[in-house]
Structures are given as C-alpha cells and as structure tokens.
Design a protein around this motif. Sequence first.
Motif, short mmCIF file in Angstrom:
data_model
loop_
_atom_site.label_atom_id
_atom_site.label_comp_id
_atom_site.label_asym_id
_atom_site.label_seq_id
_atom_site.Cartn_x
_atom_site.Cartn_y
_atom_site.Cartn_z
N MET A 299 0.84 -1.20 0.00
CA MET A 299 0.00 0.00 0.00
C MET A 299 0.88 1.25 0.00
N ALA A 302 2.48 1.66 -3.32
CA ALA A 302 1.48 2.04 -4.32
C ALA A 302 1.14 3.53 -4.18
N PHE A 303 1.03 4.01 -2.95
CA PHE A 303 0.79 5.45 -2.75
C PHE A 303 1.97 6.26 -3.26
N ALA A 306 1.68 6.41 -6.88
CA ALA A 306 0.57 7.31 -7.21
C ALA A 306 1.00 8.78 -7.06
N SER A 307 1.87 9.02 -6.07
CA SER A 307 2.30 10.40 -5.85
C SER A 307 3.09 10.92 -7.05
N ILE A 309 2.37 10.08 -10.15
CA ILE A 309 1.32 10.48 -11.09
C ILE A 309 0.73 11.84 -10.66
N GLY A 310 0.60 11.98 -9.34
CA GLY A 310 0.00 13.19 -8.80
C GLY A 310 0.69 14.48 -9.29
N GLN A 313 -0.88 15.73 -12.73
CA GLN A 313 -2.33 15.81 -12.91
C GLN A 313 -2.73 16.76 -14.03
N MET A 326 -0.52 4.79 -19.41
CA MET A 326 0.58 4.68 -18.43
C MET A 326 0.64 3.34 -17.68
N PRO A 327 -0.52 2.67 -17.38
CA PRO A 327 -0.37 1.39 -16.68
C PRO A 327 0.33 0.31 -17.52
N ASP A 439 7.09 0.73 -11.30
CA ASP A 439 5.87 1.54 -11.38
C ASP A 439 6.21 3.03 -11.37
#
Lengths: 455, 455
Positions: A299, A302-303, A306-307, A309-310, A313, A326-327, A439
Amino acid sequence: MRIGRDLNQLVDMLEAFLRNQREKRLHYSELSKIFIRLRKLDKEKFLEYIKRMPSKDLGDILLSLSENVLEEALEALSVKKLVSTIKRLESDDATDLLQDIEDIDEELAAEILEGLDYKEQEEIQLLKSYEEDQAGAYMQTEVFVASDSETVKETIERFRILKVNGELENVSSVFITGDYKNLVATISLEDIILFDLNNSFKELIIKSPEKYKPRYVRDVDDIEDVAKLFREYDLSAIPVVDDHGYLLGRITMDDIYDIVQEIATEQIYNFAGVDEDVETGKIVLNVSRNRGKWQFLNMCTAFFAASVIGRFQGTIEGLPALAVLMPIVASMGGNTGNQALTVMVRQLAVGDVDNSNWLQSLVKEILVAVMNGFIFAVLVASGSYMWFKNFKISIIMGIAILVNFAIAGLCGTMIPLFLKKMNTDPAVGSSILLTMITDALGFFIFLGMAKIFIY
Amino acid sequence: MRIGRDLNQLVDMLEAFLRNQREKRLHYSELSKIFIRLRKLDKEKFLEYIKRMPSKDLGDILLSLSENVLEEALEALSVKKLVSTIKRLESDDATDLLQDIEDIDEELAAEILEGLDYKEQEEIQLLKSYEEDQAGAYMQTEVFVASDSETVKETIERFRILKVNGELENVSSVFITGDYKNLVATISLEDIILFDLNNSFKELIIKSPEKYKPRYVRDVDDIEDVAKLFREYDLSAIPVVDDHGYLLGRITMDDIYDIVQEIATEQIYNFAGVDEDVETGKIVLNVSRNRGKWQFLNMCTAFFAASVIGRFQGTIEGLPALAVLMPIVASMGGNTGNQALTVMVRQLAVGDVDNSNWLQSLVKEILVAVMNGFIFAVLVASGSYMWFKNFKISIIMGIAILVNFAIAGLCGTMIPLFLKKMNTDPAVGSSILLTMITDALGFFIFLGMAKIFIY
C-alpha cells in the motif's frame, strides 16, 4: 499401489492387514492413505480401526493426519495406547507426534510424557530443545553404534538381535565410537560385509584411517547446510555430534527430501510475501495478519507510485489518453523485472550465482532486457498509434517502454544481489521493492516526457 | 572442508592428491571446487593439472565445469584420455558428459563414442533414447545383480571382487533376478548380512516373499512420480525395469536430491514466465525469445486493462485525481491475489491441496481476503481523503479496494484449481491471468463507480 476408493475395499484391506501383521503387506504411507480416505467416508469406522491398530503402526498413521482428524483420533484412544505408540516411534517422530498432541491438548501431552521412561523423556526433551533450523531438531537418537574394540562378529550378532526385535531400520552404516563415546569412524555395510569377522574395528580402521574418517555435522549446524552436504557427497545418512565430538544421533535422507522441498516452498512463499509456518497452520487470523504486513508495505509503495502520477495531474487532465496508456508501461516493466528477479533469487539460492560470477549474470540480464525492450518498444508504440493516432504519444510510449525494461533488468538483478550482500533473504520483499521502482519510474518517464514534449 | 583460496595452496592440495591417490583424501566435489577455483586464478596451471589427473577422477571434475571451461579442458586432453575417462564413469554420468562434449564439439563426441566397447556404446545410446522427464534418463545401468539360484556366499564373494576393483559404489541392496533376467526381489545389505551363507536366495525369498517383493519403476515412468516414491517410501535406490519386467538399471537418491530441487526451480520459474532449461543454457537469444513470449502475453493483457480505462477517458478528464488513485486499487488487488495464488499453486504441487479439500482452501482464502479487504479499505480511503479531501472519491476508493480484494482472493484460488483441472501446470501463466483480472476489474469498479456517483 492404488488404494481402493470404496468403503468396503478399505475395510477389507485393513482387516487383511490386521490378520497378517507379521507379513507387513502395507507400507505406512499406504496405511496412512487408507485411514485418511476412510475418515472421509465414515467417521465411525475410522475411529474403530484407529483403536484396533497395533501400537507399532499407529504412530506413523497419527503423524499423517490433519490437526482436526488427529484431535478426533486422540479422543478415541487411551493414554496407555498413546504411550505405547510413542514408545514404538523413532525419537524424531515421537517428538513430532508429541508436539502435535501438545498443540491440541497440553494436558494429554504431559500425561503421555509422564508415561515414558526417564531415558525416552530425556531424548524427547533434547530434540525439542533445538531451534527449527538446527540439525539437532531433525536427528533421531537411534543409531547403531559399535565400540572400536568390538569384533565384526560380535557387532553382527548384536545387529541380528536388534533387527529381529524390530528395533532398527534403514541402517546403511555403523558408527564406531572410541573410549570416550566419541565418534571415530563410519563404516558402511558394504564394507562390513567384506571384513574378516574376527578382527576388531580398531585393527581394520588403522589399516586405512582416511577411508573411514567420519563425515559428520554438529547438532547446532544449520539444517540447510546439512542438506547441501547430503547433495554434495551423495549421503544417505550422517552422524550428528555435539561440540565435544560425542555422538548424539543421525539424520537420514528421508528428512532431507522433506527439507529440500520445504526450503523451496519457503522461497516461493517469501516471493509472494506469505510465511510458510503461518500458512500451514490453521489459524485464519494469523494468516491475515501475516499477509497484511506485506499488503501494508505494498500500500505504501502504491501510494508512492501514485504520488508520482499526482505531480502530472495537469498533464493528464489535458490528455487523458496518457492515463489510459501509463499502466501498460508500469505493468510491462514490472513483468520484465520480475523475470530477472526470479532467476537471480533462485540462482543465488542454489549457488549457481555467487561472488565470482554475478557480473556475468548482470550483463546477461541487461542484454536480455534491452533486446526485448527494443522489440516491445516498437510493438507497444505501434499499438498505441493504432489506438490513439497520436504520433508523439506513441514515440514517448516506445521510449518509456525501452527505458523501463532496462531499469527493470538492472533492478531485478541488483536488488537480490544487494539484499544478499546485506545478509538478508534475497526473496523477501524484493518483488514489492522492484514493483515500486518499475511503477514509479515507469510513470515518471512516460508522464515526464509527455509533459516536456507534448506541451 | 574449506578449499584454500591461494594458488599455492590449491597446487599443494593437488600435488598431495596425485602422490597419495590410493588414500583418496579428497571427495570429487572437493576436487571439482579446487579446479574451478584454480581456473579463475591461473589458466595454465589449470590445464596442466587437468592433464595430470587420473582418468578415474577426471570425469567427475569435467562434469562440474561450465561450458566455456570444459571447452578449454577438452582442447588440452587427448581423445584417448577422454575415452578412458568416460569408461571410468557410471553410465548415467558417462552419458551426461558425452552429451556435454557433443554440445561443444560433435566430431570429438563421435570419436570418443567410437573408442568405447560395443556394450558401453549400447548403454549410452539406451540412456540417450529417453525423454528428459522419463525415469530411464536418470538411471545408471551398473547394478549389483544376483541370480536367485546363487548362494549368499557366492554373491558376497563376487561382491568382494567388484569392490576391490572399484567397479561398484553406493550399493545398499542386491537385486535378485529369476530365470529370464526378470526382477524377482530386492534384498537390502542389512538383511544379507544376517543370512545363512549357504542358502540360495530362492530358499530365503520363499520363506517371506512379501518382505522382499521389489518396489520398482518403469523406464518410461515420469521422474517426478519416481521422486514422490522416494519420499513416500524413504528409499535410497530403486530398480528400473522395462515393460517385460526385465531389469535395466537403478536410480539412486543423489539423483533424487537434484530432481526435487529442479522441480522446485521449475515451479518458481514457471510463476515468473521463465523457462528453466533455457535459463541454464548460455544462449542469451534463447533467453530473450523465451521470456519475450510471456512479455507478449503480458502486453496483451496490459492493453486489455488499458482499454477498460479507455472507456472512462471523459470521467478522468474531469477529475484527474482518479488517474492518480486507480493504480493503487490495481496494485493492491494484484498483490493480494498473488499471495493466494502462490499458496494455492504450491499446495497443489506438494499435494497438500487436492480434490477432497480444495473447498476448505477456497473458504479460507476468501475469508482472509475479505478480512484484510475491510482493513485496507479503511486505510486506503483515509489516505485518499487526507490527500485529495474528496469524501466521495475516498468512499469509492474504499469500496473498490474491498471488492478487488475479494475478487483477488477468489481468482487467486480458482485459477490454479481450474488450470489443474484442465491438466496444465497451475503455475504457468496463472500470475499474468490473475493480474489481468485484478487490474481490469480494479480499474472498472473504481472508475465505474466514480462515473455513476460523482457525475
């Protein structure tokens, strides 16, 4: 042999076995299979035959039962029968069975232990005192020992009596001890059969001391190292001694088959972040908790991805096709990295890769990753173009794939090497660490280039 | 034993070995290590000692060398020396070495084969004729056989002569054949040592035929099944017969240690989509091609998962936070599913899960997945809320995590069971299939709910 599926067949086999005990028509692994199947078909019959089994066969059967079924069997058996059953098992098996019983019913286990002789109690306490990964935990204390002053003839006569009484099994060599019960030689039956019967072992050993020099392990040695020794020297058994050279017992190849398999299971499980001991237990809550640890780590990573990607935005808002594609970069990088990682971890474990040749493996992995990176860069770029008809995005996609493949190959090789260097298990956590990198970097390279070159 | 690292130490050990050949102070695995280290330090010295090694020890050393180093050694050795080396190896090792030589230099291998006796050639051709997974490919044709009409005394005398000539090793039992060379009994040395020397085997066997009934395998049996038999019956060797019951050879436990390990490696590799045979080879192009197959499949599934996102481009365009968070749902679902998948594949492989108890495992896995699903739903929803301060997105995120965990647990358990039912290896491709499901459904649930509830 095939075990009948039918209730009547099973009962017939057991009846025949009970009638002809001396002939020992069924191996204990077959008996165990019969009982496991019988339990599924008819609990009453199962308990009836469990009670009727002679002590000398009951132990191996009980050892093969699952925890729930063993519990049922224990309720049906008297303490006296259980004591005589434990007595008939070899010390390592006796210890295991008593441990299984203790897990179900501590009081019962204590009662059984009290029913044993002082010497038997002591042996079981000794075996229980070892850690799970120590050689001592796997040894049996029953060994055929001869003193070096004994003659071959005397020894064979003693051997005959023990065999006739069924007290010895699977003997492939005789351990010879000196004046202080210290191990001085191991002589295989192959050699004993050819000796002059009237010689003492001392006289025989002195003629070629090198030949009979015993290979042994210490009781506190790591069992994985012992397994390696079995493989390297094609052993079928090895004596276990304490730090004074005093003979404690032996480890036989049937344990080693199990250990090689367990080591492999552990490694496979470590990859996925599950724990072998916990999984084989029955407590669902423990399984949840243990797997949860790794899910928690996942987790966090993964965050983190994600950050990354953030930070883009705005870029995505203007061009949602980027979010769609992107995935693919992340997924393919992860897959490639995991291939390299798996090969590396396993080759480190079996000893194919070590300090001397890791660079070769690294070069190979990067070569493979870059070669396939080129091919899949072209494929993925073409696929993206067909889908979105956007030349710039397709080129960026291709480059991102190529770079992420190279990184995946590099990290998939280096992470296990690094963990090994740090003296931790290269399998544990490496997959989550790798996926985080492929990732996060996959997203960063792809979205970063998009931000620079498209806007 | 520890092998010196220093060139002089290595040379000293080899010189001592060559002086005292009869005492056989070094095991072949130690000799092999010395030569491998020597090659790294000094090629000239390595070749010098390779040439000086006696034929009876050279074979095992050559078998332990990597392909490149073996090639150098072959160039330094005469055909005559190679022929005598192959002759001294047991048939299975001889076949392996000749195969290794053939891979490097076909002509040389043919020359060596010609130098062997007709009978030796025939044995090697027989062993080479088996598939890699057949028992026959692992057997050695050297067995100690006695006719049932022979007396124990005669047999022991014959045994003595063979031992003195060094023609027999690792004999733990004698195979007894009948009038037509068919296998009729296996008698362990443990029993032979106690027999009346003047009896014939026939007389002894008739007294308790069940006891000596031979356990055997067919030459065409699957080697994995043979390994299972070794574990189940604690064997140290097993005879191999053809379909007429004619004794062909034996398989010994040292092969089984290797096979148990190889099976484990294969399984670990299958998970990651790499092929064991190809990886141990040296040809990088083959490795690339083989891994590429799975990378291609992964590309297809990644595009499929991307196509799910593609349906929600409008949704993402309006709220790019969705694009940031969606990989978390996919990643955590994939991780959870892989834990269940790994446990299931391994337990199917070692036989802990079968037709009779798969439902139990399924229930356990779903329970674990849902329990942890709840916990991580709360954690992830909270994390998302702290990041984006959007209540709706956070709730949707939590629900998506919970549902994807449940699906991951279900599919992680069912995919291997389904593949097993279809008679294919549950490890092969299952991880990619699972990830496709957890990715695609993860994206679909999360973005689908967002589309419905936010707009």
